[in-house]
Design a protein around this motif. Structure first.
Motif, PDB file in Angstrom:
ATOM      1  N   PRO A  98      57.044  11.300  65.198  1.00 43.97           N
ATOM      2  CA  PRO A  98      56.469  11.742  66.476  1.00 43.97           C
ATOM      3  C   PRO A  98      55.091  11.126  66.754  1.00 43.97           C
ATOM      4  N   ALA A 163      59.644  15.397  70.310  1.00 47.46           N
ATOM      5  CA  ALA A 163      60.575  16.381  69.733  1.00 47.46           C
ATOM      6  C   ALA A 163      61.863  15.706  69.256  1.00 47.46           C
ATOM      7  N   ALA A 166      61.089  14.022  66.061  1.00 50.63           N
ATOM      8  CA  ALA A 166      60.964  15.034  65.007  1.00 50.63           C
ATOM      9  C   ALA A 166      62.346  15.486  64.538  1.00 50.63           C
TER      10      ALA A 166
ATOM     11  N   SER B 192      57.850  21.526  65.643  1.00 49.33           N
ATOM     12  CA  SER B 192      57.925  20.332  66.501  1.00 49.33           C
ATOM     13  C   SER B 192      58.766  20.567  67.754  1.00 49.33           C
TER      14      SER B 192
END
Lengths: 281, 281
Positions: A98, A163, A166, B192
């Motif tokens: 990220p 996101a 991640a 996250s």
């Protein structure tokens, strides 16, 4: 008929292109300076090589390259889009942390390009199968809709930029970390004279884990060298405040040892094969 | 009628004793200085408290205690056996590293006690179920046969002293390490904004792993504090030359963080419960 640009025509990029082309899309790509093999693969998939500026004629630009090239590709796209008032949105689909995704998005500051964070989970598309799944975060305007219309499985995440990256890190951490854990313990059992009993006990009391390890450890051998960097990337993603980062630094070393063995003496490969090949009782 | 001695009447020791007693055995134990709770549990299982020297009247002496007490128990047994010409064999069944097992065996040097290395895999015996499995390495003379005759599931390992201990370390490394890996990555996904997607992807593409994590993570909460030392023991077992030792040092820290959370704010427990509780699609 939709018109996409894909930068990157490796195994994944060209297979994603082929899926889109099979559904009627035109897929532009940029091949200057690429190897003959890459050019051949792009053409075989039906991708259309164009000059770098022409990439902006697509309605969506995708980046599907090795993680180390992701920023460079973003800079190219930022550059060719800079003079446009309505440039196409850009989706990064690479396996980057990220934080790297944030740095990548920063390359577009001051431009009007909409940057989206995506991640591909699963192997390259194969005719007759619906996967892989492409996760895209923050895609409120549904820029990825045309990809869905052209045969790709898209899931939009209700999360911030980063996101999807991640998610990819966490999934790989479980999936590949599990293989690293099994590899390490089977090797330890082997050198302690406990391998046969361990295999028998696993097959009896943890049959699902046993089955998955027996399949995924041999699949790992040729990929171990790539997984070293992936494990380091996961450690960076977790960060210094998370004790789990240490787990993945250890995983990187386990896969590095395996990669050396695969290319060298294959002593560890033989030990693992012997354990996995034993009948389970 | 066989006559055993078991030192240790915790949950495991007393349940093993009960299994043997239910099959007609007499089980001696030594309770001097133990807590009221321990004495009550030993008596409830039907164990017969005796003086320390009387333990040697058994045909086999077993040690089933927390890892940190294993050496002390061995010293007691070495002491009471020292004057005997044919003392009973001694089996250590504790979760100790092979190196600790070697150190323990060294306490019997010069004595005629046969020392055997064992490990228990699975929870305490329960009426109607055949487990746990007790592994014993180097038991060429089949000293453990009477245990088998009295209802315990025994497997003899064809390995050196320490192989059963190694087996226990490797099994725990896979089984508990997997829980640590899942815990770490679900928490990372949660912070996250990727938790929901991760759970959905796991349930679709790795359903066996998803099922096992959903069951074993909540089971871990009350045990996390014990697993810290177990992970450190596995790291020591692997040794400095094995990069996987780093993995287990990280695991120890992950479980330590969980143990603090379980006793404290339960913020992490709540995050995990929320992910695990989500419907899988």
């Amino acid at each position: 008929m939709p018109n996409f640009a894909i930068i990157g025509s490796g195994a994944m990029g060209s297979a994603v292109a082929k899926r889109l082309i099979d559904h009627g899309a035109t897929v532009l790509t940029y091949l200057e300076g690429r190897s003959e093999q890459t050019i051949a693969r792009a053409k075989a998939a039906g991708m259309v090589p164009v000059g770098r500026q022409e990439l902006t004629k697509a309605e969506l630009i995708l980046s599907i390259v090795p993680p180390a090239e992701a920023i460079k590709v973003a800079e190219l796209v930022a550059d060719i889009s800079s003079a446009m008032s309505a440039p196409p949105p850009f989706i990064d689909l690479n396996a980057i942390a990220p934080k790297t995704m944030q740095a990548l998005a920063a390359r577009f500051e001051g431009s009007s390009v909409e940057v989206l964070d995506g991640a591909i989970i699963g192997g390259p598309p194969v005719t007759g199968k619906s996967g892989p799944t492409i996760y895209i975060s923050g895609d409120i305007a549904e820029r990825s809709r045309p990809l869905e219309d052209c045969g790709l499985r898209i899931r939009r995440l209700d999360g911030p930029l980063g996101a999807a990256s991640a998610l990819k890190m966490c999934y790989a951490g479980i999936n590949k970390g599990f293989v690293g854990l099994g590899t390490a313990m089977l090797l330890a059992a082997s050198r302690s004279g406990a391998a046969e009993s361990l295999k028998a006990e696993l097959s009896e009391s943890l049959p699902d884990i046993d089955r998955r390890l027996s399949g995924s450890i041999p699949d790992m051998y040729p990929k171990a060298y790539r997984w070293v960097a992936e494990m380091q990337e996961i450690a960076d993603f977790l960060g210094e405040n998370d004790p789990a980062a240490t787990i993945f630094r250890g995983m990187a070393d386990v896969f590095s040892r395996m990669a050396n063995d695969v290319e060298g003496s294959r002593v560890l490969v033989e030990q693992l094969d012997e354990i996995i090949g034993r009948p389970g009782s």
